[in-house]
Design a protein around this motif. Structure first.
Motif, PDB file in Angstrom:
ATOM      1  N   GLU A   1      -0.162   9.278  -1.919  1.00 22.09           N
ATOM      2  CA  GLU A   1      -0.497   9.592  -0.538  1.00 22.09           C
ATOM      3  C   GLU A   1       0.358   8.869   0.496  1.00 22.09           C
ATOM      4  OE1 GLU A   1      -4.655   9.232   0.158  1.00 22.09           O
ATOM      5  OE2 GLU A   1      -5.175  10.554  -1.502  1.00 22.09           O
ATOM      6  N   ARG A   2       0.978   7.787   0.141  1.00 20.46           N
ATOM      7  CA  ARG A   2       1.815   7.024   1.078  1.00 20.46           C
ATOM      8  C   ARG A   2       3.165   6.785   0.423  1.00 20.46           C
ATOM      9  NH1 ARG A   2      -2.157   2.263   3.206  1.00 20.46           N
ATOM     10  NH2 ARG A   2      -3.376   3.549   4.627  1.00 20.46           N
ATOM     11  N   VAL A   3       4.128   7.652   0.745  1.00 22.72           N
ATOM     12  CA  VAL A   3       5.425   7.598   0.076  1.00 22.72           C
ATOM     13  C   VAL A   3       6.552   7.665   1.088  1.00 22.72           C
ATOM     14  CG1 VAL A   3       6.864   8.559  -1.753  1.00 22.72           C
ATOM     15  CG2 VAL A   3       4.395   8.917  -1.829  1.00 22.72           C
ATOM     16  N   ILE A   4       7.503   6.769   0.920  1.00 21.71           N
ATOM     17  CA  ILE A   4       8.742   6.794   1.691  1.00 21.71           C
ATOM     18  C   ILE A   4       9.838   7.270   0.747  1.00 21.71           C
ATOM     19  CG2 ILE A   4      10.453   5.410   2.933  1.00 21.71           C
ATOM     20  CD1 ILE A   4       8.103   3.409   3.483  1.00 21.71           C
ATOM     21  N   PHE A   5      10.503   8.354   1.134  1.00 19.44           N
ATOM     22  CA  PHE A   5      11.621   8.872   0.343  1.00 19.44           C
ATOM     23  C   PHE A   5      12.902   8.393   0.985  1.00 19.44           C
ATOM     24  CE2 PHE A   5       8.106  11.611  -0.574  1.00 19.44           C
ATOM     25  CZ  PHE A   5       8.200  11.772  -1.942  1.00 19.44           C
ATOM     26  N   GLU A   6      13.729   7.700   0.189  1.00 22.52           N
ATOM     27  CA  GLU A   6      14.939   7.091   0.726  1.00 22.52           C
ATOM     28  C   GLU A   6      16.166   7.620  -0.014  1.00 22.52           C
ATOM     29  OE1 GLU A   6      15.182   2.910   2.536  1.00 22.52           O
ATOM     30  OE2 GLU A   6      15.645   2.642   0.416  1.00 22.52           O
ATOM     31  N   SER A   7      17.166   8.025   0.770  1.00 22.67           N
ATOM     32  CA  SER A   7      18.398   8.578   0.220  1.00 22.67           C
ATOM     33  C   SER A   7      19.589   7.945   0.929  1.00 22.67           C
ATOM     34  CB  SER A   7      18.408  10.096   0.453  1.00 22.67           C
ATOM     35  OG  SER A   7      19.678  10.635   0.181  1.00 22.67           O
ATOM     36  N   ASP A   8      20.740   7.947   0.263  1.00 24.04           N
ATOM     37  CA  ASP A   8      21.956   7.458   0.922  1.00 24.04           C
ATOM     38  C   ASP A   8      22.760   8.611   1.530  1.00 24.04           C
ATOM     39  OD1 ASP A   8      23.200   8.593  -1.304  1.00 24.04           O
ATOM     40  OD2 ASP A   8      23.571   6.679  -2.267  1.00 24.04           O
ATOM     41  N   SER A   9      22.139   9.785   1.638  1.00 24.80           N
ATOM     42  CA  SER A   9      22.775  10.930   2.285  1.00 24.80           C
ATOM     43  C   SER A   9      22.260  11.053   3.721  1.00 24.80           C
ATOM     44  CB  SER A   9      22.479  12.219   1.514  1.00 24.80           C
ATOM     45  OG  SER A   9      22.974  13.324   2.230  1.00 24.80           O
TER      46      SER A   9
ATOM     47  N   GLY B   1       0.796  -1.219   0.000  1.00 27.02           N
ATOM     48  CA  GLY B   1       0.000   0.000   0.000  1.00 27.02           C
ATOM     49  C   GLY B   1       0.832   1.274   0.000  1.00 27.02           C
ATOM     50  N   TRP B   2       2.136   1.131   0.112  1.00 25.46           N
ATOM     51  CA  TRP B   2       3.041   2.278   0.100  1.00 25.46           C
ATOM     52  C   TRP B   2       3.883   2.248  -1.164  1.00 25.46           C
ATOM     53  CZ3 TRP B   2       4.103   6.044   3.983  1.00 25.46           C
ATOM     54  CH2 TRP B   2       3.279   5.951   5.104  1.00 25.46           C
ATOM     55  N   VAL B   3       4.491   3.383  -1.472  1.00 24.94           N
ATOM     56  CA  VAL B   3       5.420   3.515  -2.581  1.00 24.94           C
ATOM     57  C   VAL B   3       6.735   4.004  -2.006  1.00 24.94           C
ATOM     58  CG1 VAL B   3       5.933   4.851  -4.668  1.00 24.94           C
ATOM     59  CG2 VAL B   3       3.615   4.013  -4.277  1.00 24.94           C
ATOM     60  N   LYS B   4       7.832   3.498  -2.536  1.00 27.68           N
ATOM     61  CA  LYS B   4       9.141   3.995  -2.110  1.00 27.68           C
ATOM     62  C   LYS B   4       9.771   4.750  -3.264  1.00 27.68           C
ATOM     63  CE  LYS B   4      12.045   1.924   0.712  1.00 27.68           C
ATOM     64  NZ  LYS B   4      13.048   0.985   1.249  1.00 27.68           N
TER      65      LYS B   4
ATOM     66  N   ILE C   1       1.649  15.929   1.241  1.00 29.27           N
ATOM     67  CA  ILE C   1       1.454  14.498   1.043  1.00 29.27           C
ATOM     68  C   ILE C   1       0.996  13.935   2.387  1.00 29.27           C
ATOM     69  CG2 ILE C   1       2.560  12.305   0.465  1.00 29.27           C
ATOM     70  CD1 ILE C   1       4.523  13.908  -1.275  1.00 29.27           C
ATOM     71  N   SER C   2      -0.170  13.286   2.400  1.00 29.70           N
ATOM     72  CA  SER C   2      -0.773  12.895   3.684  1.00 29.70           C
ATOM     73  C   SER C   2       0.117  11.971   4.521  1.00 29.70           C
ATOM     74  CB  SER C   2      -2.148  12.275   3.458  1.00 29.70           C
ATOM     75  OG  SER C   2      -2.060  11.165   2.601  1.00 29.70           O
ATOM     76  N   ASN C   3       0.761  11.002   3.920  1.00 29.71           N
ATOM     77  CA  ASN C   3       1.673  10.109   4.642  1.00 29.71           C
ATOM     78  C   ASN C   3       3.000  10.088   3.900  1.00 29.71           C
ATOM     79  OD1 ASN C   3      -0.012   8.934   6.789  1.00 29.71           O
ATOM     80  ND2 ASN C   3      -1.221   8.168   5.070  1.00 29.71           N
ATOM     81  N   CYS C   4       3.986  10.717   4.497  1.00 35.19           N
ATOM     82  CA  CYS C   4       5.268  10.897   3.827  1.00 35.19           C
ATOM     83  C   CYS C   4       6.366  10.765   4.863  1.00 35.19           C
ATOM     84  CB  CYS C   4       5.271  12.287   3.196  1.00 35.19           C
ATOM     85  SG  CYS C   4       6.841  12.834   2.558  1.00 35.19           S
ATOM     86  N   GLY C   5       7.414  10.050   4.532  1.00 35.44           N
ATOM     87  CA  GLY C   5       8.528   9.902   5.457  1.00 35.44           C
ATOM     88  C   GLY C   5       9.853   9.883   4.724  1.00 35.44           C
TER      89      GLY C   5
ATOM     90  N   ALA D   1      15.183  10.116  -9.260  1.00 36.72           N
ATOM     91  CA  ALA D   1      14.107   9.758  -8.334  1.00 36.72           C
ATOM     92  C   ALA D   1      13.387   8.567  -8.947  1.00 36.72           C
ATOM     93  CB  ALA D   1      13.151  10.927  -8.134  1.00 36.72           C
ATOM     94  N   VAL D   2      13.399   7.438  -8.245  1.00 32.61           N
ATOM     95  CA  VAL D   2      12.860   6.186  -8.778  1.00 32.61           C
ATOM     96  C   VAL D   2      11.762   5.675  -7.843  1.00 32.61           C
ATOM     97  CG1 VAL D   2      13.438   3.829  -9.450  1.00 32.61           C
ATOM     98  CG2 VAL D   2      15.125   5.639  -9.749  1.00 32.61           C
ATOM     99  N   PHE D   3      10.568   5.490  -8.373  1.00 32.40           N
ATOM    100  CA  PHE D   3       9.409   5.062  -7.586  1.00 32.40           C
ATOM    101  C   PHE D   3       9.104   3.594  -7.848  1.00 32.40           C
ATOM    102  CE2 PHE D   3       9.037   9.580  -7.871  1.00 32.40           C
ATOM    103  CZ  PHE D   3       8.361   9.998  -6.729  1.00 32.40           C
ATOM    104  N   ARG D   4       8.995   2.819  -6.753  1.00 32.03           N
ATOM    105  CA  ARG D   4       8.641   1.395  -6.868  1.00 32.03           C
ATOM    106  C   ARG D   4       7.610   1.022  -5.823  1.00 32.03           C
ATOM    107  NH1 ARG D   4      14.520  -1.298  -7.248  1.00 32.03           N
ATOM    108  NH2 ARG D   4      15.075   0.565  -6.082  1.00 32.03           N
TER     109      ARG D   4
END
Length: 194
Positions: A98-106, A34-37, A136-140, A55-58
């Motif tokens: 609406e449900r996205v996790i943003f991930e970085s190596d920084s 239910g989430w996107v990264k 964005i309602s659910n963002c981390g 920026a790559v969404f999966r």
């Protein structure tokens, strides 16, 4: 004395062999169902005062949903990384995710975003990121080591050196396809264990 020295010199070697056996390989981890990264990265070329972002969404099984890559002007590697996060947030907002996790190596950037720290060098970009995230309602924001951010890293690197163009989603280079297949296989293994 020579015997004592030799024994002491061998001890770290024995310990490092044991340590290597317990080290787990780091790879991309899928988001919860239910989430996107969105994995982001930047390649900074100091000589050019810029580089490229990715920026790559999966989804939770590793399917590539969309992606973006672009050349940028930046003052530092950290500013370039911030521009990559901003790029990902703009895409998420445009697709109304609406449900996205943003991930970085920084790690420094992720810590700054989580703590809402001030970094004068590119504070305008940080403020823009936080403003976009509020929409964005659910963002981390999470950190991953470079090995867990391989696809975004490769996309940014290839874009910076001019060998990856805007249409790469429809005609993926072999290296991109290989990373996608490997990480999708790993995400399926992780899903099946749960």
């Amino acid at each position: 004395m020579e015997t004592d020295f030799a024994e002491m010199a061998e001890e770290p070697a024995i310990c490092s062999v044991i340590d290597r056996k317990t080290v787990r390989k780091v790879t991309w981890r899928p988001p919860p169902p239910g989430w996107v990264k969105c994995n982001v990265d930047a390649a900074f070329l100091e000589v050019l005062h810029g580089g490229a972002t990715a920026a790559v969404f999966r989804d939770h099984v590793g399917n590539l949903l969309t992606a973006s890559n672009s050349k940028i002007a930046a003052t530092s590697p950290l500013a370039a990384e911030a521009l990559a996060v901003r790029e990902g947030l703009i895409i998420a907002k445009n697709f109304q995710l609406e449900r996205v996790i943003f991930e970085s190596d920084s790690l420094i950037l992720i810590q700054a975003l989580k703590s809402k720290a001030t970094i004068a060098e590119f504070q305008v970009i940080l403020d823009d990121i936080l403003d976009l995230a509020r929409n964005i309602s659910n963002c981390g924001f999470t950190w991953a080591p470079r090995e867990g951010n391989a696809l975004a890293h490769e996309v940014a690197k290839l874009t910076a050196n001019g060998s990856l163009h805007q249409n790469w989603l429809s005609c993926k280079p072999q290296i991109i396809t290989s990373i996608l297949q490997k990480e999708k296989y790993t995400s399926l293994q992780l899903t099946n264990r749960s």
